[in-house]
Design a protein around this motif. Sequence first.
Motif, PDB file in Angstrom:
ATOM      1  N   GLY A 277       0.787  -1.226   0.000  1.00  0.00           N
ATOM      2  CA  GLY A 277       0.000   0.000   0.000  1.00  0.00           C
ATOM      3  C   GLY A 277       0.816   1.271   0.000  1.00  0.00           C
ATOM      4  O   GLY A 277       0.261   2.371   0.057  1.00  0.00           O
ATOM      5  N   ALA A 278       2.147   1.160  -0.072  1.00  0.00           N
ATOM      6  CA  ALA A 278       3.039   2.314   0.094  1.00  0.00           C
ATOM      7  C   ALA A 278       3.626   2.773  -1.237  1.00  0.00           C
ATOM      8  O   ALA A 278       4.049   1.949  -2.056  1.00  0.00           O
ATOM      9  N   ILE A 279       3.672   4.078  -1.435  1.00  0.00           N
ATOM     10  CA  ILE A 279       4.259   4.624  -2.657  1.00  0.00           C
ATOM     11  C   ILE A 279       5.741   4.261  -2.753  1.00  0.00           C
ATOM     12  O   ILE A 279       6.276   4.076  -3.844  1.00  0.00           O
ATOM     13  N   ALA A 280       6.387   4.114  -1.621  1.00  0.00           N
ATOM     14  CA  ALA A 280       7.807   3.719  -1.616  1.00  0.00           C
ATOM     15  C   ALA A 280       8.016   2.354  -2.271  1.00  0.00           C
ATOM     16  O   ALA A 280       9.100   2.056  -2.785  1.00  0.00           O
ATOM     17  N   LEU A 281       6.975   1.512  -2.270  1.00  0.00           N
ATOM     18  CA  LEU A 281       7.064   0.185  -2.902  1.00  0.00           C
ATOM     19  C   LEU A 281       6.167   0.094  -4.132  1.00  0.00           C
ATOM     20  O   LEU A 281       5.808  -1.003  -4.563  1.00  0.00           O
ATOM     21  N   GLN A 282       5.821   1.226  -4.710  1.00  0.00           N
ATOM     22  CA  GLN A 282       4.875   1.253  -5.828  1.00  0.00           C
ATOM     23  C   GLN A 282       5.343   0.413  -7.019  1.00  0.00           C
ATOM     24  O   GLN A 282       4.530  -0.125  -7.768  1.00  0.00           O
ATOM     25  N   ASN A 283       6.653   0.300  -7.195  1.00  0.00           N
ATOM     26  CA  ASN A 283       7.197  -0.476  -8.327  1.00  0.00           C
ATOM     27  C   ASN A 283       7.910  -1.750  -7.869  1.00  0.00           C
ATOM     28  O   ASN A 283       8.827  -2.234  -8.529  1.00  0.00           O
ATOM     29  N   ASN A 284       7.467  -2.285  -6.736  1.00  0.00           N
ATOM     30  CA  ASN A 284       8.144  -3.427  -6.137  1.00  0.00           C
ATOM     31  C   ASN A 284       7.820  -4.738  -6.863  1.00  0.00           C
ATOM     32  O   ASN A 284       6.745  -5.309  -6.697  1.00  0.00           O
ATOM     33  N   ARG A 285       8.772  -5.192  -7.677  1.00  0.00           N
ATOM     34  CA  ARG A 285       8.605  -6.477  -8.385  1.00  0.00           C
ATOM     35  C   ARG A 285       9.318  -7.575  -7.614  1.00  0.00           C
ATOM     36  O   ARG A 285      10.497  -7.448  -7.292  1.00  0.00           O
ATOM     37  N   THR A 286       8.599  -8.633  -7.310  1.00  0.00           N
ATOM     38  CA  THR A 286       9.169  -9.724  -6.527  1.00  0.00           C
ATOM     39  C   THR A 286       8.832 -11.063  -7.177  1.00  0.00           C
ATOM     40  O   THR A 286       8.055 -11.126  -8.135  1.00  0.00           O
ATOM     41  N   ASP A 287       9.369 -12.106  -6.606  1.00  0.00           N
ATOM     42  CA  ASP A 287       8.963 -13.461  -6.989  1.00  0.00           C
ATOM     43  C   ASP A 287       7.722 -13.815  -6.162  1.00  0.00           C
ATOM     44  O   ASP A 287       7.284 -13.040  -5.311  1.00  0.00           O
ATOM     45  N   ASN A 288       7.167 -14.983  -6.409  1.00  0.00           N
ATOM     46  CA  ASN A 288       6.034 -15.442  -5.609  1.00  0.00           C
ATOM     47  C   ASN A 288       6.470 -15.770  -4.193  1.00  0.00           C
ATOM     48  O   ASN A 288       7.521 -16.381  -3.984  1.00  0.00           O
ATOM     49  N   ALA A 289       5.666 -15.367  -3.221  1.00  0.00           N
ATOM     50  CA  ALA A 289       5.895 -15.802  -1.846  1.00  0.00           C
ATOM     51  C   ALA A 289       5.690 -17.313  -1.770  1.00  0.00           C
ATOM     52  O   ALA A 289       5.066 -17.909  -2.657  1.00  0.00           O
ATOM     53  N   PHE A 290       6.181 -17.925  -0.705  1.00  0.00           N
ATOM     54  CA  PHE A 290       6.046 -19.377  -0.562  1.00  0.00           C
ATOM     55  C   PHE A 290       4.577 -19.800  -0.616  1.00  0.00           C
ATOM     56  O   PHE A 290       4.218 -20.764  -1.306  1.00  0.00           O
ATOM     57  N   ILE A 291       3.705 -19.069   0.099  1.00  0.00           N
ATOM     58  CA  ILE A 291       2.288 -19.477   0.097  1.00  0.00           C
ATOM     59  C   ILE A 291       1.651 -19.243  -1.271  1.00  0.00           C
ATOM     60  O   ILE A 291       0.730 -19.975  -1.661  1.00  0.00           O
ATOM     61  N   THR A 292       2.129 -18.250  -2.027  1.00  0.00           N
ATOM     62  CA  THR A 292       1.629 -18.041  -3.390  1.00  0.00           C
ATOM     63  C   THR A 292       2.003 -19.240  -4.258  1.00  0.00           C
ATOM     64  O   THR A 292       1.177 -19.744  -5.032  1.00  0.00           O
ATOM     65  N   LYS A 293       3.240 -19.692  -4.114  1.00  0.00           N
ATOM     66  CA  LYS A 293       3.682 -20.878  -4.868  1.00  0.00           C
ATOM     67  C   LYS A 293       2.832 -22.090  -4.522  1.00  0.00           C
ATOM     68  O   LYS A 293       2.440 -22.876  -5.399  1.00  0.00           O
ATOM     69  N   ARG A 294       2.534 -22.265  -3.241  1.00  0.00           N
ATOM     70  CA  ARG A 294       1.711 -23.403  -2.821  1.00  0.00           C
ATOM     71  C   ARG A 294       0.313 -23.338  -3.448  1.00  0.00           C
ATOM     72  O   ARG A 294      -0.203 -24.343  -3.924  1.00  0.00           O
ATOM     73  N   LEU A 295      -0.276 -22.169  -3.459  1.00  0.00           N
ATOM     74  CA  LEU A 295      -1.602 -22.005  -4.074  1.00  0.00           C
ATOM     75  C   LEU A 295      -1.553 -22.331  -5.562  1.00  0.00           C
ATOM     76  O   LEU A 295      -2.445 -23.014  -6.086  1.00  0.00           O
ATOM     77  N   LEU A 296      -0.506 -21.859  -6.238  1.00  0.00           N
ATOM     78  CA  LEU A 296      -0.378 -22.121  -7.670  1.00  0.00           C
ATOM     79  C   LEU A 296      -0.118 -23.603  -7.943  1.00  0.00           C
ATOM     80  O   LEU A 296      -0.603 -24.151  -8.944  1.00  0.00           O
ATOM     81  N   GLU A 297       0.635 -24.245  -7.067  1.00  0.00           N
ATOM     82  CA  GLU A 297       0.866 -25.693  -7.211  1.00  0.00           C
ATOM     83  C   GLU A 297      -0.437 -26.473  -7.096  1.00  0.00           C
ATOM     84  O   GLU A 297      -0.586 -27.538  -7.698  1.00  0.00           O
ATOM     85  N   GLU A 298      -1.377 -25.927  -6.329  1.00  0.00           N
ATOM     86  CA  GLU A 298      -2.691 -26.563  -6.175  1.00  0.00           C
ATOM     87  C   GLU A 298      -3.684 -26.063  -7.228  1.00  0.00           C
ATOM     88  O   GLU A 298      -4.872 -26.349  -7.152  1.00  0.00           O
ATOM     89  N   ASN A 299      -3.170 -25.303  -8.202  1.00  0.00           N
ATOM     90  CA  ASN A 299      -3.955 -24.795  -9.332  1.00  0.00           C
ATOM     91  C   ASN A 299      -5.033 -23.793  -8.951  1.00  0.00           C
ATOM     92  O   ASN A 299      -6.077 -23.695  -9.610  1.00  0.00           O
ATOM     93  N   ALA A 300      -4.792 -23.040  -7.880  1.00  0.00           N
ATOM     94  CA  ALA A 300      -5.657 -21.896  -7.590  1.00  0.00           C
ATOM     95  C   ALA A 300      -5.356 -20.807  -8.614  1.00  0.00           C
ATOM     96  O   ALA A 300      -4.277 -20.783  -9.215  1.00  0.00           O
TER      97      ALA A 300
END
Length: 555
Positions: free
Chosen positions: A184-207
Amino acid sequence: MRKLVYIFISLLIFNSCKKEKEIQQKALQSKIVWESYDEVEDLESTKKLSQERMHLKLVNSKVLDKNDIWSTLESELDYFSEEDYGRLKPFVLEQDIPSIQKSIKEGKLSYEELTKFYIYRIRKYESDNSLSLNSVISLNPDVVKQARVLDKVDKKNIEVNSIYGMPIMLKDNIGTKDMLTTAGAIALQNNRTDNAFITKRLLEENALILGKANLSEWAYFLCVGCPVGYSAIGGQTLNPYGRMIFESGGSSSGSGAVVAANFCVAAIGTETSGSILSPSSQNSIVGLKPTIGLLSRSGIVPISSTLDTPGPMTKSIIDNAILLNAMIGKDPEDATSVSTDTDFIISIKDSIIEGKRFGVIKSLLQDSVYVKAINKIKIAGGEIIEVEPGQPSLPGFLSILNIDMKNDLPEYIRRNSTDTISIKTVEDIIAFNLQDTLVRIPYGQGIFEGIVKDSTTTEGLKKIKEDLKVTARKYFDSQIDQHNLDVVLSINNYHAGYAAVAKYPALTVPMGYTNKGEPKGLTFIGKPFSEDKLLQLGLWYESISKERKIPVNYN
């Protein structure tokens, strides 16, 4: 004869073009554009509210054009009309995951249609200045394409208690490769990251990761006394049960609102102390704050590596269990992460109330909604034991958050952020915000300034953590052990601070509404790794209470 064939072909072409033109006209009619408006009247109305924290300075973000949220998906909605939306409503609105999966297996809708339904609904409401909730920061530009891929499987093989193909929203402090992660912060407005661990888990389960939900900026660890649900990127998150009247809860405000308003199947929030329990209660949904370590925190913008945890936010207990199942897993990057063999979907099926012992806090019995809930439990066969745990202070609690964030945030940036992010420390962020205070910090940054000033030593912090853990566990255990309780019952996030430093799990379930229509949650608190028991008892309470009601203007 040749002339007849020519006429026939001409008619076919004419009818085809006519039909195509009608479809295009419908598509153009369905185009919805958000327009900014004069917020003065709305802001003045909040000044009349007794709760000073609800006196708003702005509604919409000054840096986000809402049309940009859905612009990359507009073409996907070209042939999705209000008619289509209405046809799908009975199969989606207020339905739990097993019911939606059953409808998909029966061919009543597809994963693609389900995804388009939510995108259409988000655009429909968020573009209307009389109904918008400012609950969404971004949408996944590839989510419809991803849904089409999932539609190619044989639906007969899909388990109804599965997250497969379900559009999920993530709080915008949880890392996603396909979208920015801003906290929610302008300081991180362009923050590109990899998937968090829980995001990876959700994607592995095809969410399907539908998008990112708004939040209280920096997980409500930025400003003193400011409105919950506000962020410079997303604007002011509003409560669908009372826009600009009731608080949305924080800091997982957007996650609470998107679930309550049926903008997604479910959402993920994060909590340090009350940030899942509060918005879940305020939005009449189910929210689980797990035991620290049950779910990984890596790839999530932190406050405190000691107390942070993500957790599922859903409309029902069964969905909560399904989502929890999809995210568990030991993460080698998170030192507190643990593995578990518990299947939470199976465990909640053994929900029996007879003989279960519920600790009821005497000081809360002045709350009529709480008393009504207790009476329902009693009538249904639960044993009610009134307890008086007292109210011990938690000295040094703020220092845990201050010192942890001072150390954990730079580490997060080092490990997760790209070179597009120039800030490295809390001091950097303070300086950055001071360059444009009206846009970046309209409510100030008093908490950040406190972080810098906190001089607690490493040894001092270690002692605070241990002392508070002992105090909080004694607070609960003195009652749980003495009275052989299965669970302690609280309201909303009233005892979230104790559950936080004790590292105990807590589950809130819709309990009812005040005379003014403000939602409240019944909160179940238990010992570490008792999520299965909490979900069992929550399911049982949900079945006898059935208190969740869809917000009136969002049905």
